[in-house]
Each structure stands twice: as C-alpha cells, then as structure tokens.
Design a protein around this motif. Structure first.
Motif, PDB file in Angstrom:
ATOM      1  N   UNK A 170       0.723  -1.002  -0.135  1.00 10.30           N
ATOM      2  CA  UNK A 170       0.057  -0.126  -0.005  1.00 10.30           C
ATOM      3  C   UNK A 170       0.863   1.378   0.198  1.00 10.30           C
ATOM      4  N   UNK A 171       0.743   1.937  -1.082  1.00  4.38           N
ATOM      5  CA  UNK A 171       1.705   3.140  -1.242  1.00  4.38           C
ATOM      6  C   UNK A 171       0.881   4.403  -1.019  1.00  4.38           C
ATOM      7  N   UNK A 172       0.957   4.938   0.410  1.00  6.39           N
ATOM      8  CA  UNK A 172       0.125   6.266   0.800  1.00  6.39           C
ATOM      9  C   UNK A 172       0.786   7.426   0.007  1.00  6.39           C
ATOM     10  N   UNK A 173       1.887   7.309  -0.461  1.00  9.20           N
ATOM     11  CA  UNK A 173       2.597   8.744  -1.148  1.00  9.20           C
ATOM     12  C   UNK A 173       2.475   8.774  -2.650  1.00  9.20           C
TER      13      UNK A 173
ATOM     14  N   UNK B  41      -9.509   9.745   2.695  1.00 12.68           N
ATOM     15  CA  UNK B  41     -10.890  10.151   2.548  1.00 12.68           C
ATOM     16  C   UNK B  41     -11.605   9.283   1.232  1.00 12.68           C
ATOM     17  N   UNK B  42     -10.934   8.740   0.594  1.00 14.21           N
ATOM     18  CA  UNK B  42     -11.531   8.009  -0.659  1.00 14.21           C
ATOM     19  C   UNK B  42     -12.141   6.680   0.004  1.00 14.21           C
TER      20      UNK B  42
ATOM     21  N   UNK C 233      -9.068  -0.607   2.622  1.00 13.43           N
ATOM     22  CA  UNK C 233      -8.586   0.253   2.102  1.00 13.43           C
ATOM     23  C   UNK C 233      -7.711  -0.383   1.112  1.00 13.43           C
ATOM     24  N   UNK C 234      -7.878  -0.092  -0.283  1.00 15.88           N
ATOM     25  CA  UNK C 234      -6.874  -0.966  -1.236  1.00 15.88           C
ATOM     26  C   UNK C 234      -6.844  -2.260  -1.285  1.00 15.88           C
TER      27      UNK C 234
ATOM     28  N   UNK D 223      -4.905  -1.940  13.195  1.00 18.55           N
ATOM     29  CA  UNK D 223      -4.394  -3.393  12.378  1.00 18.55           C
ATOM     30  C   UNK D 223      -4.707  -3.519  10.864  1.00 18.55           C
ATOM     31  N   UNK D 224      -3.630  -3.681  10.105  1.00 16.18           N
ATOM     32  CA  UNK D 224      -3.893  -3.833   8.554  1.00 16.18           C
ATOM     33  C   UNK D 224      -3.562  -5.272   8.071  1.00 16.18           C
TER      34      UNK D 224
END
Length: 86
Positions: free
Chosen positions: A32-35, A42-43, A68-69, A84-85
């Motif tokens: 997961x690339x948050x950058x 918010x998506x 998320x993703x 936790x992810x």
C-alpha cells in the motif's frame, strides 16, 4: 501489521489523531503506497468522522473496521488506540 499508540502529544503540541495512526499503519503495510498521490484515506473513510468516533478517552471500547486498497483496517480503543492492517 500492528501500530499502537497512546494519545500522546505531537511535536507541535497537538494530540495524535486516529486517522494519523491509520495512515502510519497503512504506510508500514506491504503493497500500500500512501505517497503515490493516486488516492487518499478520504476515498475510503472520512478522517474527521473517524477521529470523532474515537475522541472520548476512557474505558469504553470502540472499534471500527473498513477496507483500504483491498486491505482490512481494524481500529479500536481500549485506553490506547490500535490499528491493524491485514
């Protein structure tokens, strides 16, 4: 990936917000690339609402789960805030 924090103050004097804890957990999760700038938290969930949900400190256990993703994010509070992810 687990990220746990107490509601400590940031270097600017403000409290660490729950959405910041979630972003940190997502940053540390493989794949997961948050950058990238292609998406924002918010998506998937309203960060202000997430922060408000966990705004009360105390013995109340609050939990929420969302995706998320393609990864499941679980956030809960039991005196500390945990993310936790998977």
């Amino acid at each position: 990936m687990w990220v746990t924090t107490t509601r400590e103050r940031r270097s600017d004097g403000g409290k660490v917000q729950v959405h910041e804890i979630v972003v940190k957990a997502l940053e540390e999760h493989d794949g997961i690339d948050v950058e990238s700038g292609e998406w924002t938290l918010y998506d998937y969930i309203d960060p202000d609402s997430l922060d408000a949900l966990f705004s009360k400190e105390g013995n109340t256990v609050t939990a929420v789960e969302f995706t998320v993703k393609g990864a499941t994010v679980t956030v809960w509070q039991d005196g500390e805030v945990h993310a936790k992810v998977e």
